[in-house]
Design an enzyme around this catalytic site. Structure first.
Site, short mmCIF file in Angstrom:
data_model
loop_
_atom_site.label_atom_id
_atom_site.label_comp_id
_atom_site.label_asym_id
_atom_site.label_seq_id
_atom_site.Cartn_x
_atom_site.Cartn_y
_atom_site.Cartn_z
N SER A 186 -12.99 -67.79 -41.92
CA SER A 186 -12.96 -68.59 -43.80
C SER A 186 -12.70 -70.24 -43.31
CB SER A 186 -11.54 -68.29 -44.55
OG SER A 186 -10.87 -68.61 -43.77
N HIS A 214 -16.34 -62.71 -45.30
CA HIS A 214 -17.52 -63.96 -45.88
C HIS A 214 -18.98 -64.16 -44.87
CE1 HIS A 214 -14.25 -66.72 -47.33
NE2 HIS A 214 -13.88 -66.00 -46.40
N LYS A 245 -17.02 -63.13 -52.98
CA LYS A 245 -17.54 -63.93 -52.41
C LYS A 245 -19.65 -63.76 -52.79
CE LYS A 245 -14.49 -65.27 -49.84
NZ LYS A 245 -12.81 -64.68 -50.31
#
Length: 400
Positions: A186, A214, A245
């Site tokens: 991240s 992610h 996300k």
């Protein structure tokens, strides 16, 4: 003595960051989203390059309508934990939906992505086990290790050979060995070499957990993350992720083919002692998941935008991470410069995240951007232009 005395050093650090009238970078208010890519900050329209909203689905009309309909049908909350009185039919539907998407037999849904790691890792790796963690692991992974009391061994970031050496030193020792890696990291946006770690797992008999928070919705032919992109999904025992996300809502999950996953519902404290996800969030998440599957072109557009932003910032003379991914960070050497750069970007209409040591790799401050499928080429070029203007104002040249 004040109970807050222990935070005097933290208070001094915050005062340094906000010295001279600068903003508090950890308290920026997006007063109103105008679209997925533009928000109202300090009364001005501002380009959003710091929201993790990779596919732009937080503003999905289908997800919004699903949330409204669910709230009308079921109310706005569940008022309890999953094992007491907080499980509704919608929770089961979402778990079945996610299990089908990942082609796994079992799924547990948590109230946040943070809790998904905390609850899964702490329940899987107990005091007689070993946790082997990438050095750049997210805070939720480290916190999960503390809650489970396993012995923690760190290996060098993205270095499968280093992991192999450390596992071989454990040959013959009792206790399970659980390796934890992330699909996309991240802070710098670098991608795990999942196939290399899968090979180590096969060689050593360890268990492998991949946090694809992610990378789901971003990588792989069907958006299942790096394990799918590398063709090693069968080697990953547990996949943990978040809805906050690519799916644009909130919550987290763990999927697996191991039947034991359902047992940890009865011992995972972050699962047992937290109120469950409200109906409107579940409905919005399922609608967003359907959109993600129905529109694979979003992933293509996202990666095109990531490459455009990554190349543009490099061409502007700024130092970035090694790979183009939805996370593109500009690396700086000096915290006061990073704070001033971040403030000036916001002055000129671009919102990014300021990330400071010790939360960053190698103790460098970062201007962390996250790009979306819904950004237009013109918005990306405008953001790069503003980065270049600020860099020129501050005399920042390409770093060695």
């Amino acid at each position: 003595m004040s109970i807050f005395s222990k935070y005097e050093a933290l208070s001094a650090s915050l005062a340094t960051v906000t010295a001279g009238g600068g903003r508090n970078p950890f308290d920026v208010v997006i007063e109103k989203p105008i679209s997925s890519t533009v928000g109202l900050i300090e009364g001005r329209e501002t380009l959003l390059f710091g929201t993790n909203n990779y596919l732009g689905l937080s503003q999905s009309p289908a997800a919004i309508e699903a949330a409204v309909a669910a709230a009308r049908a079921y109310g706005v909350g569940t008022t309890g934990s999953r094992i007491a009185n907080g499980t509704q039919g919608l929770h089961r539907q979402l778990e079945e939906r996610l299990a089908a998407f990942f082609r796994r037999r079992h799924c547990m849904v948590f109230s946040t992505g943070y809790q998904a790691n905390l609850g899964t890792i702490s329940a899987l790796a107990g005091k007689d086990d070993y946790l082997l963690l990438d050095a750049d692991s997210h805070a939720s992974i480290y916190d999960g290790s503390r809650l489970g009391h396993a012995q923690v061994i760190r290996f060098r970031h993205n270095d499968a050979d280093d992991l192999r050496k450390r596992l071989r030193r454990l040959d013959g020792t009792p206790g399970a060995k659980l390796v934890v890696v992330e699909g996309i990291y991240s802070m710098m946006g670098d991608v795990v070499p999942m196939a290399e770690f899968a090979a180590v797992k096969r060689e050593t008999g360890a268990w492998l957990l991949a946090d694809e928070a992610h990378s789901v919705g971003v990588m792989g032919e069907h958006g299942r993350g790096v394990a799918e992109a590398d063709g090693v999904e069968d080697d990953v025992d547990f996949v943990v992720g978040t809805f906050s996300k690519s799916l644009g809502t909130v919550g987290g999950y763990c999927v697996s083919n191991h039947a034991g996953l359902d047992l940890i519902r009865l011992c995972s404290r972050p699962y047992m002692f937290t109120a469950s996800l409200p109906p409107e969030v579940i409905a919005a998440t399922m609608a967003a998941l359907e959109e993600m599957e129905r529109q694979p072109e979003l992933r293509v557009r996202l990666m095109d935008n990531a490459r455009r932003l990554h190349a543009g910032l490099q061409a502007a003379g700024l130092r970035t991470g090694p790979q183009a991914s939805p996370v593109v960070s500009v690396v700086l050497d000096d915290i006061p410069v990073a704070v001033a750069f971040w403030n000036r970007l916001l002055d000129l209409g671009v919102y990014v995240n300021l990330s400071l040591p010790p939360a960053t790799p190698d103790q460098h401050p970062l201007l962390r951007t996250s790009v979306m499928a819904t950004h237009t080429p013109e918005q990306i070029d405008r953001a790069v232009e503003i980065f270049a203007v600020v860099a020129a104002e501050m005399g920042i040249n390409r770093a060695a």
